[in-house]
Scaffold this active site. Structure first.
Site, PDB file in Angstrom:
ATOM      1  N   SER A 238      -2.044 -13.116  -7.573  1.00 58.34           N
ATOM      2  CA  SER A 238      -1.606 -12.089  -6.646  1.00 58.34           C
ATOM      3  C   SER A 238      -2.756 -11.119  -6.445  1.00 58.34           C
ATOM      4  O   SER A 238      -3.805 -11.252  -7.056  1.00 58.34           O
ATOM      5  CB  SER A 238      -0.412 -11.337  -7.229  1.00 58.34           C
ATOM      6  OG  SER A 238      -0.825 -10.605  -8.361  1.00 58.34           O
ATOM      7  N   LYS A 239      -2.542 -10.159  -5.595  1.00 53.49           N
ATOM      8  CA  LYS A 239      -3.630  -9.217  -5.315  1.00 53.49           C
ATOM      9  C   LYS A 239      -4.163  -8.545  -6.564  1.00 53.49           C
ATOM     10  O   LYS A 239      -5.360  -8.400  -6.731  1.00 53.49           O
ATOM     11  CB  LYS A 239      -3.146  -8.155  -4.331  1.00 53.49           C
ATOM     12  CG  LYS A 239      -3.225  -8.696  -2.928  1.00 53.49           C
ATOM     13  CD  LYS A 239      -3.482  -7.614  -1.923  1.00 53.49           C
ATOM     14  CE  LYS A 239      -3.634  -8.259  -0.556  1.00 53.49           C
ATOM     15  NZ  LYS A 239      -2.965  -7.552   0.492  1.00 53.49           N
ATOM     16  N   ARG A 240      -3.257  -8.170  -7.450  1.00 51.97           N
ATOM     17  CA  ARG A 240      -3.735  -7.456  -8.622  1.00 51.97           C
ATOM     18  C   ARG A 240      -4.472  -8.377  -9.584  1.00 51.97           C
ATOM     19  O   ARG A 240      -5.129  -7.943 -10.519  1.00 51.97           O
ATOM     20  CB  ARG A 240      -2.610  -6.709  -9.311  1.00 51.97           C
ATOM     21  CG  ARG A 240      -1.486  -7.553  -9.825  1.00 51.97           C
ATOM     22  CD  ARG A 240      -0.793  -6.796 -10.914  1.00 51.97           C
ATOM     23  NE  ARG A 240      -1.808  -6.238 -11.826  1.00 51.97           N
ATOM     24  CZ  ARG A 240      -1.562  -5.636 -12.953  1.00 51.97           C
ATOM     25  NH1 ARG A 240      -0.344  -5.448 -13.296  1.00 51.97           N
ATOM     26  NH2 ARG A 240      -2.503  -5.199 -13.746  1.00 51.97           N
TER      27      ARG A 240
END
Length: 463
Positions: A238-240
RNA sequence: GGGCCCUUCGUCUAGUGGUUAGGACGCCAGGUUUUCAACCUGGAAACAGGGGUUCAAUUCCCCUAGGGCCUGCCA
């Protein structure tokens, strides 16, 4: 088949930037084409007009260009191939491989739910009707009921699916537009793709597509499904977790060849070798050496791989990257004016950094303006003794004809000996006045990088 | 729910039916030392669990657990 020219493709949908997973897929396609003297193509899968944007198309191209994975031909836009897709669907209709289904979306949902509840695949009631329904229709694929579909995957090996587990999927929507499953098959066929290398989220789709190839009577490409990259907790990226655009890694200070090398080793291996040049990889790259398990992203390892490539990189190129970095963060004024100095100092600087950003930080001492402000514990080394000694050192250095790092190193050692003190008594205060404690290379390299006037000036400022 | 894929140090991985299970990143200790790094040396650290097959399984088979993917008139 062995005589056939290899053609691979990277087929992103333009709904965002080129993320790290896409970059890796593109890399494997590019590498396989290069390793086999083949062609690497791009196809923009923009059939979902609502979500596709030109900005995303541009971002993907920029990402690929930066990474050095430019296609060998102009990109194909899937949306422009619609007539071909439709043609194929109607051919299927004629051959009996597809049928018109007059179910509304809601009815289809209900039918599907019922079928799955009952434990079998969805089959439209229109599959075998001879009459014609009212209103709009979709064209559905007539999935085979018996037997199995076997994919001989270069990465996954032989994967078998019972045909009865596949639904009758939509080929042409009610508005006549093609769906992904039809479009990929037609486009890969038309583009002459010999090897489909993509994320393993498509492994099951490969079976469906294989059935469509068969129904159309077309030969199939070789499939290679590469595991998706996971986040550091093993879950979906995911983005994180770092599912960022490649430009984010560029901004972290990665070199394209460094990122490529890291991505390559994420899943692919060649014995114990960690660092590869392009030529080295191209000689040994093979799909069956790709791991079947999903790897996790590790930014520290990425940086350390990058460090190796940083050391091998051209000094002028690095200097320009550092200047660009310094300009963008406004840390130094007019860094470009010291380009020559930067290039000259680069051999001493680059082994000390893992990324362009670290490298830029390491150059801060060069851009400090006189007089330097020396504070904190570093200032403690500048007692009276030290100041007097610096005064004598200034004369000794000033008398040098040769302001090169080796000569300066010799002079410093000789000076410490003359003074009858350990090198620390000379080095610490000298470093204080030259850099005010900022990270910098060896003193001889630092003096050489600063130049005679600047060095002597910085010493004079403090005595 | 159904189908499919995966599982070696914390992470990326090598590897074999019999190995002291190797390397890299990170970590720890020591060395070098003029800052910060880098560098050098050493160290801790893994075959998910349970059944089989076998003289012998990390390696072959099955099951379980965990993770992932597909299951759209998205791609």
């Amino acid at each position: 088949m062995p005589s056939e020219t290899v053609v691979t493709r990277f087929a992103p949908s333009p709904t965002g930037f080129l993320h790290i997973g896409g970059a890796r897929t593109a890399l494997f396609n590019w590498l396989f084409a290069r390793a086999n003297n083949g062609k690497f193509l791009i196809r923009i899968e923009d059939t979902d007009r609502a979500r596709s944007t030109q900005a995303a198309v541009d971002a993907i191209h920029e990402g690929l260009d930066w990474l050095g994975l430019s296609p060998d031909e102009d990109p194909v836009y899937q949306s422009k191939q619609q007539d071909r897709h439709t043609e194929a669907a109607y051919e299927l209709l004629e051959r009996g491989g597809a049928y018109r289904c007059y179910l509304t979306p809601e009815e289809a949902d209900a039918e599907r739910a019922r079928a799955h509840e009952a434990g079998h695949a969805f089959r439209s009631p229109w599959r075998d009707r001879k009459d014609t329904g009212e209103g709009s229709f979709v064209v559905r694929f007539r999935a085979p009921d018996d037997g199995e579909t076997v994919i001989h995957d270069e990465v996954q090996g032989e994967v078998r699916f019972a045909n009865k587990t596949f639904d009758d999927l939509v080929l042409l929507r009610a508005d006549g537009t093609p769906t992904y499953m039809l479009a990929v098959v037609v486009d890969d066929h038309d583009m002459g793709i010999t090897h489909v290398i993509r994320g393993d989220d498509h492994l099951v789709n490969a079976a469906r597509q294989s059935q469509i190839y068969d129904a159309l009577g077309w030969g199939k490409p070789v499939f290679a499904h590469v595991p998706l990259i996971h986040g550091d907790d093993g879950a979906k990226l995911s983005k994180r977790h770092g599912a960022l655009g490649v430009e984010a890694y560029r901004d972290m200070g990665m070199l394209p060849e460094g990122l490529r090398n890291y991505l390559l080793r994420l899943g692919w291996s060649h014995g114990d070798q960690e660092i590869f040049t392009d030529d080295e990889v191209i000689k040994v790259f093979a799909l069956d050496a790709i791991n079947k398990a999903a790897p996790r992203l590790d930014l520290e390892k990425m940086a350390s791989v990058n460090a190796h490539h940083l050391r091998d990189a051209d000094d002028a190129r690095l200097a320009d990257l550092v200047i660009a970095r310094l300009e963008s963060e406004g840390a130094a004024k007019k860094p470009a004016q010291k380009r020559d100095q930067l290039i000259a100092a680069m051999p001493a600087l680059k082994p000390r950094a893992k990324t362009i950003n670290e490298l830029a930080d390491q150059t801060a001492f060069l851009f400090a303006s006189r007089p330097l402000e020396i504070t904190g514990k570093i200032a403690k080394s500048l007692n009276d003794d030290a100041t007097e000694r610096l005064n004598r050192l200034k004369d000794a250095l000033g008398a040098l004809d040769d302001w090169s790092a080796p000569a300066l190193g010799d002079a410093l050692k000789a000076f410490a000996e003359e003074e009858g003190v350990g090198f620390g008594k000379v080095g610490a205060p000298l470093r204080a006045v030259l850099t005010a404690g900022a990270p910098a290379p060896d003193l001889s390299d630092t003096l050489a990088a600063l130049g005679r006037d600047e060095s002597l000036g910085r010493i004079s400022d403090q005595i």
